[in-house]
Structures are given as structure tokens and as C-alpha cells.
Design a protein around this motif. Structure first.
Motif, mmCIF file in Angstrom:
data_model
loop_
_atom_site.group_PDB
_atom_site.id
_atom_site.type_symbol
_atom_site.label_atom_id
_atom_site.label_comp_id
_atom_site.label_asym_id
_atom_site.label_seq_id
_atom_site.Cartn_x
_atom_site.Cartn_y
_atom_site.Cartn_z
ATOM 1 N N THR A 36 -7.939 4.535 0.165
ATOM 2 C CA THR A 36 -9.131 4.821 -0.426
ATOM 3 C C THR A 36 -9.599 3.232 -1.124
ATOM 4 O O THR A 36 -9.318 2.555 -1.427
ATOM 5 N N GLY A 38 -12.375 1.419 -3.955
ATOM 6 C CA GLY A 38 -13.723 1.099 -4.007
ATOM 7 C C GLY A 38 -13.884 -0.681 -2.374
ATOM 8 O O GLY A 38 -15.305 0.377 -2.102
ATOM 9 N N THR A 39 -12.850 -0.863 -2.227
ATOM 10 C CA THR A 39 -13.069 -1.338 -1.331
ATOM 11 C C THR A 39 -13.580 -1.291 -0.208
ATOM 12 O O THR A 39 -14.223 -1.708 0.531
ATOM 13 N N ASP A 67 -1.827 7.183 0.549
ATOM 14 C CA ASP A 67 -1.324 7.547 -0.743
ATOM 15 C C ASP A 67 -2.475 8.774 -1.458
ATOM 16 O O ASP A 67 -3.612 9.133 -1.376
ATOM 17 N N GLY A 132 -6.009 -2.299 0.843
ATOM 18 C CA GLY A 132 -6.447 -3.409 -0.252
ATOM 19 C C GLY A 132 -5.089 -3.745 -1.060
ATOM 20 O O GLY A 132 -4.698 -4.008 -0.568
ATOM 21 N N HIS A 138 -0.556 -5.131 -5.727
ATOM 22 C CA HIS A 138 0.139 -4.143 -5.070
ATOM 23 C C HIS A 138 -0.649 -3.434 -3.550
ATOM 24 O O HIS A 138 -2.130 -3.584 -3.844
ATOM 25 N N GLY A 140 -1.321 -0.236 -1.390
ATOM 26 C CA GLY A 140 -0.963 1.561 -1.084
ATOM 27 C C GLY A 140 -0.522 1.594 -2.816
ATOM 28 O O GLY A 140 -1.049 0.479 -3.679
ATOM 29 N N ARG A 167 -11.844 4.652 -13.901
ATOM 30 C CA ARG A 167 -13.745 4.253 -13.352
ATOM 31 C C ARG A 167 -13.999 6.299 -13.170
ATOM 32 O O ARG A 167 -14.906 6.418 -13.264
ATOM 33 N N LYS A 202 -10.221 -9.519 -7.489
ATOM 34 C CA LYS A 202 -8.785 -9.744 -6.859
ATOM 35 C C LYS A 202 -8.423 -11.256 -6.471
ATOM 36 O O LYS A 202 -7.360 -11.347 -5.766
HETATM 37 C C1 F6R Z 1 -5.947 2.934 -2.316
HETATM 38 C C2 F6R Z 1 -4.576 2.128 -2.366
HETATM 39 C C3 F6R Z 1 -4.713 0.581 -3.629
HETATM 40 C C4 F6R Z 1 -6.095 0.640 -3.285
HETATM 41 C C5 F6R Z 1 -5.964 -0.654 -4.937
HETATM 42 C C6 F6R Z 1 -7.343 -1.678 -5.073
HETATM 43 O O1 F6R Z 1 -5.452 4.115 -1.051
HETATM 44 O O2 F6R Z 1 -3.927 1.789 -1.679
HETATM 45 O O3 F6R Z 1 -3.876 -0.412 -3.274
HETATM 46 O O4 F6R Z 1 -6.472 0.136 -1.873
HETATM 47 O O5 F6R Z 1 -5.836 -0.570 -6.158
HETATM 48 O O6 F6R Z 1 -7.994 -0.567 -4.965
HETATM 49 P P1 F6R Z 1 -9.833 -0.904 -5.353
HETATM 50 O O7 F6R Z 1 -10.388 -0.905 -3.480
HETATM 51 O O8 F6R Z 1 -10.332 0.098 -5.959
HETATM 52 O O9 F6R Z 1 -10.210 -2.305 -6.278
#
Ligand code: F6R
Length: 242
Positions: A36, A38-39, A67, A132, A138, A140, A167, A202
Motif C-alpha cells: 500500500t 502512495g508509491t 501489512d 515500497g 523500512h 513492509g 497524511r 527516498k
Molecule cells: C506499505 C508498506 C510500506 C510502504 C512505505 C512507503 O504496505 O509496507 O513499507 O511501502 O512506507 O510508503 P509510500 O509509498 O507512501 O512512500
């Protein structure tokens, strides 16, 4: 790890969706590992378009999400179940009973973690896992300090993750402080991994993952030991690479 530098977020999303679509076309009963945040939103939009326009068929596939927040029932607006329904599941033909997300509201979370891990194993294991990366490295919700032996478990979210996820909530106090997350060992068990990263925030994490030492302090760096990882980043996320 294979590195692909995409032009921009749209290109990154298209390239990632193509990899998933190819997998599902070649092997219709693919076990997908999904993320899940944003990415992957753009990738899910591309997959929906590929389903609608090119007939990519998910009817025999199965999915396991990484998760879920502890304490949120699946129907909560900020649950990862709701996110997946809104961003993907209700727009493609993946059968609902083949979509798996940990139950963050289970009465016995320990038993739920065990059940989830066993369900992944019973499916034959994840064929392609989408990830992501957190600003702190991190994957997951395996926060810094997570070792390669970890499996699905309840994890404490760090302050930086809580702030990054605020957010999506009305106020920061509403962000759950714990999640059920696949472990590093669970993730490394996937046959293929695609990790997506977009944007300047990132860049440091991407640099440490690809060019730093393998250490639980940067959980994503532990992917260096996996034989089939494709990292797709846009130019901003690649900007700290040497
Ligand atoms: C989501 C997850 C997280 C996100 C990470 C990046 O299921 O496990 O590891 O991939 O926090 O989140 P975004 O894409 O919102 O920057």
C-alpha cells in the motif's frame, strides 16, 4: 539487484505494471505480494487500465498484502483493506476470497500472524512481491533493527513512519502505532521482488539500500542477498546514487 531508472513517476508506474501483467499472463495462478502507500497507486491505475483495455486476467491469481494497522477493522476508511479495495480490487477480476490482508483487529494477533505466515506457505509462496521503501529504509513495516529471520508479527511503528502516514488521517493521534507486517524472511521468500521508489525524500534510503552495507539498520539493504530483485526508481529517488 537490478536497477531501472525511470523517467518519472508515470514511467515507473507503467514499467512496474508491465512486470506484474507479464507475470499474470505467463502464469495465471500467480501469487502476488502487494503493498500500500502512495508509491504503488500509479502502478495499480496502470494495472486497472491493462485489465480493462488489454484483458489482463486476474481471475486465477491470489494476493497477499504486506501489512495492516493493528486495531483497524477491514472496513475502516484508513485500513489497508479499504485502500486495496479502492485502489485495485474493486476494479479488476481478482476474486475477493483470494485477496489476503492480515487482520489488524484479530482478537489474538499472535495467532493471526501465524495463520498468515502459514497461508502464504500453503499457497506455494509469493511469486512476485511489490515493495515500497520508507524514508528510514523500512520495507513492509519492518523498521530499522528488523533482522533477516523475522516473519509475520506485530511491529511497533517508528515516529518517522507515524509522521509519514499521518497524511492519511485527520490528526496524528489517530495513526495506529502498531501494525501486523510480513517479516524480512517472509519477503525474502518471494521468488521475485519489485521495489518502487519515487521522489527526493527516498533518495537517501535508495542509496543505502543499493550502495550501503547489508544491515538490519536499513532493512531494505537485506534485499541485496535476494537473487531476483528489480528496483525501479525515478530520477529524484536515484539522485543520491554514485
Ligand atoms: C506499505 C508498506 C510500506 C510502504 C512505505 C512507503 O504496505 O509496507 O513499507 O511501502 O512506507 O510508503 P509510500 O509509498 O507512501 O512512500
Amino acid at each position: 539487484m537490478k536497477l531501472v531508472i525511470a523517467k518519472d513517476y508515470e514511467d515507473l508506474s507503467k514499467q512496474a505494471a508491465r512486470l506484474i501483467a507479464e507475470e499474470v499472463t505467463r502464469h495465471p495462478s500467480t501469487i502476488l505480494g502487494l503493498a500500500t502507500g502512495g508509491t504503488p497507486v500509479g502502478m495499480y491505475q496502470e494495472l486497472i487500465a491493462l485489465h480493462k483495455e488489454e484483458g489482463i486476467d486476474f481471475s486465477q491469481a491470489t494476493s497477499f498484502n504486506l501489512d495492516e494497522y493493528v486495531g483497524l477493522p477491514g472496513h475502516h476508511p484508513q485500513s489497508y483493506r479499504t485502500y486495496m479495495e479502492d485502489n485495485l480490487f474493486t476494479h479488476i477480476n481478482l476474486p475477493t476470497d483470494k485477496t489476503n490482508i492480515p487482520r489488524g483487529d484479530a482478537a489474538d494477533l499472535g495467532a493471526e500472524c501465524k495463520r498468515y505466515e502459514q497461508a502464504i506457505a500453503a499457497s506455494g509462496g509469493i511469486d512476485i512481491q511489490v515493495l515500497g521503501i520508507g524514508n528510514n529504509g523500512h520495507i513492509g513495516f519492518n523498521e530499522p533493527g528488523s533482522t533477516k529471520e523475522t516473519t509475520t508479527r506485530v511491529v511497533q511503528l517508528t515516529e518517522s513512519t507515524i509522521q509519514a502516514n499521518a497524511r492519511y488521517f485527520h490528526k496524528i493521534e489517530e495513526v495506529p502505532t502498531q501494525a501486523v507486517s510480513m517479516g524480512i524472511q517472509t519477503i525474502l521468500g518471494a521468488k521475485k521482488i519489485i521495489l518502487l521508489a519515487s521522489g527526493k525524500a527516498k533518495a537517501e534510503a535508495v542509496h543505502s539500500m543499493l550502495e550501503g552495507e547489508m544491515t538490519p539498520d536499513v532493512p531494505a539493504s537485506l534485499l541485496q542477498q535476494h537473487p531476483n530483485v528489480t528496483v525501479i526508481v525515478d530520477e529524484e529517488a536515484a539522485s543520491a546514487l554514485s
